[in-house]
Structures are given as structure tokens and as C-alpha cells.
Design a protein around this motif. Structure first.
Motif, PDB file in Angstrom:
ATOM      1  N   ALA A 130       1.164   7.631  52.698  1.00 42.36           N
ATOM      2  CA  ALA A 130       1.784   6.997  51.530  1.00 42.36           C
ATOM      3  C   ALA A 130       3.112   7.662  51.200  1.00 42.36           C
ATOM      4  O   ALA A 130       4.110   6.988  50.876  1.00 42.36           O
ATOM      5  CB  ALA A 130       0.842   7.070  50.329  1.00 42.36           C
ATOM      6  N   GLU A 131       3.154   8.982  51.291  1.00 43.19           N
ATOM      7  CA  GLU A 131       4.394   9.708  50.987  1.00 43.19           C
ATOM      8  C   GLU A 131       5.471   9.418  52.021  1.00 43.19           C
ATOM      9  O   GLU A 131       6.651   9.225  51.668  1.00 43.19           O
ATOM     10  CB  GLU A 131       4.102  11.208  50.920  1.00 43.19           C
ATOM     11  CG  GLU A 131       3.238  11.605  49.716  1.00 43.19           C
ATOM     12  CD  GLU A 131       2.820  13.066  49.725  1.00 43.19           C
ATOM     13  OE1 GLU A 131       2.282  13.529  48.707  1.00 43.19           O
ATOM     14  OE2 GLU A 131       3.037  13.742  50.765  1.00 43.19           O
ATOM     15  N   ARG A 156       5.714   6.726  53.996  1.00 43.97           N
ATOM     16  CA  ARG A 156       6.141   5.325  53.841  1.00 43.97           C
ATOM     17  C   ARG A 156       7.123   5.181  52.669  1.00 43.97           C
ATOM     18  O   ARG A 156       8.135   4.477  52.768  1.00 43.97           O
ATOM     19  CB  ARG A 156       4.931   4.421  53.625  1.00 43.97           C
ATOM     20  CG  ARG A 156       5.305   2.942  53.494  1.00 43.97           C
ATOM     21  CD  ARG A 156       4.104   2.051  53.277  1.00 43.97           C
ATOM     22  NE  ARG A 156       3.339   1.884  54.511  1.00 43.97           N
ATOM     23  CZ  ARG A 156       2.120   2.396  54.702  1.00 43.97           C
ATOM     24  NH1 ARG A 156       1.538   3.114  53.759  1.00 43.97           N
ATOM     25  NH2 ARG A 156       1.492   2.187  55.837  1.00 43.97           N
ATOM     26  N   HIS A 157       6.820   5.860  51.564  1.00 47.87           N
ATOM     27  CA  HIS A 157       7.694   5.807  50.386  1.00 47.87           C
ATOM     28  C   HIS A 157       9.084   6.351  50.708  1.00 47.87           C
ATOM     29  O   HIS A 157      10.101   5.749  50.336  1.00 47.87           O
ATOM     30  CB  HIS A 157       7.066   6.614  49.246  1.00 47.87           C
ATOM     31  CG  HIS A 157       7.977   6.799  48.065  1.00 47.87           C
ATOM     32  ND1 HIS A 157       8.278   5.776  47.192  1.00 47.87           N
ATOM     33  CD2 HIS A 157       8.671   7.881  47.629  1.00 47.87           C
ATOM     34  CE1 HIS A 157       9.120   6.215  46.264  1.00 47.87           C
ATOM     35  NE2 HIS A 157       9.367   7.492  46.506  1.00 47.87           N
ATOM     36  N   THR A 179      11.046   3.902  53.025  1.00 48.72           N
ATOM     37  CA  THR A 179      11.494   2.705  52.306  1.00 48.72           C
ATOM     38  C   THR A 179      12.621   3.030  51.329  1.00 48.72           C
ATOM     39  O   THR A 179      13.615   2.302  51.230  1.00 48.72           O
ATOM     40  CB  THR A 179      10.315   2.082  51.537  1.00 48.72           C
ATOM     41  OG1 THR A 179       9.260   1.765  52.458  1.00 48.72           O
ATOM     42  CG2 THR A 179      10.746   0.806  50.832  1.00 48.72           C
ATOM     43  N   LYS A 180      12.490   4.150  50.640  1.00 47.51           N
ATOM     44  CA  LYS A 180      13.483   4.533  49.624  1.00 47.51           C
ATOM     45  C   LYS A 180      14.847   4.838  50.224  1.00 47.51           C
ATOM     46  O   LYS A 180      15.889   4.611  49.579  1.00 47.51           O
ATOM     47  CB  LYS A 180      12.972   5.751  48.846  1.00 47.51           C
ATOM     48  CG  LYS A 180      13.881   6.196  47.712  1.00 47.51           C
ATOM     49  CD  LYS A 180      13.273   7.365  46.953  1.00 47.51           C
ATOM     50  CE  LYS A 180      14.180   7.824  45.812  1.00 47.51           C
ATOM     51  NZ  LYS A 180      13.586   8.973  45.064  1.00 47.51           N
ATOM     52  N   ASN A 196      11.936   2.076  57.493  1.00 41.94           N
ATOM     53  CA  ASN A 196      10.649   1.407  57.286  1.00 41.94           C
ATOM     54  C   ASN A 196       9.610   1.944  58.270  1.00 41.94           C
ATOM     55  O   ASN A 196       9.952   2.416  59.358  1.00 41.94           O
ATOM     56  CB  ASN A 196      10.776  -0.109  57.431  1.00 41.94           C
ATOM     57  CG  ASN A 196      11.236  -0.540  58.798  1.00 41.94           C
ATOM     58  OD1 ASN A 196      12.426  -0.512  59.097  1.00 41.94           O
ATOM     59  ND2 ASN A 196      10.297  -0.937  59.645  1.00 41.94           N
TER      60      ASN A 196
END
Length: 248
Positions: free
Chosen positions: A111-112, A114-115, A118-119, A123
């Protein structure tokens, strides 16, 4: 016998900044835990552990922390419940990225990561989406001012080296994982001093990027490297010579 990449120079310059980070200790300890977990706690019988201990000593990991990491890996003491995981994705400009992590909570780490991707203009990719673009190699890097390509070939080829890559200020000797210990030992016995020696995921082909895109890629890598679970990041970008100019 020679190729060209500028990534070693960028890593070398970034390394001076990264040297301030206590994360080197955490990474070194995790490498030892994983190696001991996979192959046992005796470095004489476990080449991966032997190399992990060697790297830990290079970053001055205290002896008691090395011993504790081995015991965690073998299960003698608690704290060895971590697993290796590889994330695949893309950085800005379509640059392929492999992220190696060691974590006790895969859900948290994915999750970290991926974040962060994306940020910062990247991707997450599916499993297998970029891994095929990289090959695992032993990589031993030397300063050009110290040794010529001929010097390295004379020692490295006989020991099993496959290639010598021109990295600008550096020359990198590449070899198959199975030959890595023998090649490193040959340079040690020849009294040749290298700047770094480790297993890496080496891209088969490099994708040229302009300065602006390259700087975005490097900044994304910096953010990901700051994650405590991340061990290594590899990209297939061919960065321009002036990449580091103007970067903080």
C-alpha cells in the motif's frame, strides 16, 4: 566487451547523501536475516550470508547486531519474521522499475509503495510486467582512475566475468550469480580495490530519458528508498550527463 551506462555515477553521488541515513544499518541487518533464514547461520556453508555479513561490515554494522541478525534468521531469537517481496512498476516517462523489499507486513508495504508511485508520477504494475527486462548479475565496480578495462579483464575473465561496462567515472564488472563469489575473490586475491560489490538486477536495455524526466525518476526513487522496508530499487533509465545539475 564494454557497454555504457551512467547509473553507477548517479548512485555514487547519491550515496554520499544516503551515507547519512541510519537505514544502511537496517538494510544490512535485514539482508543477514534473510540470508540466514534461507541458508542457515554458518557463513562458511552459506555464501549469501557470507556476502551479507561482508556488506554489513562495510557500513560498520556493530558485531553484536550482526550476530543478533543471524540468530533472528535462524529462529534462535524473535524478530526474523520478515519476507522478501519484489514490486514491479513504472516511473515517469515509462521507465521500468523493480523494487525489492523485506517486510513483516506485505499489505502495509504494498500500500505504501503504490501510494508513492501514484503520488510521484508512476504506477504499480502487475507481477511479471517488468521483471523480464532485468537480469540478476554480480556487479563489482572500480574507479577508472585506478584500473583500466584491460586490468579488469585480465583478472575477471579467467574467474568467470561476463562483461565490463563503462559507467563514465567507473568500470563495472558483470558476472552470473553462480560466478560472483569466485570473481570477487579473484579481485581480492589480486589486491584490486573495488568501490562496491553486490548482486543487482541489471536492465537488458536502457530507455533514454531527458533531464526533466530523469530528475522526476530520481526523486521518486529517493521517496521510495526512504521507506524502511525497501532494500533495493532498479530502473532501466539511461540518464543524461547533466542529470544531477540543479537537483537538491
Amino acid at each position: 566487451m564494454a557497454g555504457h551506462s551512467k547509473w553507477a555515477n548517479i548512485q555514487h553521488r547519491k550515496g554520499r547523501q544516503d551515507a547519512k541515513k541510519a537505514k544502511f544499518f537496517t538494510k544490512a541487518a535485514k539482508d543477514i536475516i534473510l540470508a540466514a533464514k534461507a541458508g542457515g547461520g554458518n557463513p562458511e556453508d552459506n555464501s549469501a550470508l557470507r556476502l551479507a555479513i561482508q556488506k554489513a561490515k562495510q557500513v560498520n554494522l556493530p558485531k553484536d547486531r550482526i550476530e543478533n541478525a543471524i540468530k533472528k534468521g535462524t529462529g534462535e531469537i524473535a524478530g526474523g519474521d520478515i519476507n522478501e517481496v519484489v514490486y514491479e512498476g513504472y516511473a515517469p516517462g515509462g521507465v521500468a522499475m523493480l523494487i525489492e523489499a523485506a517486510t513483516d507486513n506485505k499489505n502495509r508495504t504494498v500500500a505504501e509503495i503504490r501510494h508513492l508511485l501514484t503520488k510521484h508520477g508512476g504506477n504499480m504494475g502487475e507481477a511479471g510486467s517488468v521483471a523480464w527486462m532485468f537480469n540478476k548479475k554480480g556487479v563489482i565496480t572500480f574507479k577508472k582512475e585506478s584500473y583500466s578495462e584491460d586490468d579488469l579483464m585480465e583478472v575477471g575473465l579467467e574467474a568467470g566475468a561476463e562483461d565490463i561496462i563503462d559507467e563514465g567515472e567507473m568500470l563495472s564488472v558483470h558476472c552470473a550469480p553462480s560466478e560472483y563469489v569466485a570473481v570477487q575473490q579473484a579481485f581480492d586475491e589480486a589486491g584490486m580495490t573495488y568501490e562496491s560489490s553486490e548482486m543487482q538486477q541489471v536492465p537488458e536495455n536502457l530507455v533514454p530519458v531527458d533531464k526533466e524526466t530523469g530528475q522526476k525518476v530520481v526523486k521518486l526513487m529517493d521517496f521510495i528508498e526512504d521507506n524502511d522496508d525497501v532494500q533495493n530499487i532498479y530502473v532501466n533509465a539511461d540518464f543524461p550527463d547533466d542529470l544531477m545539475e540543479g537537483m537538491e
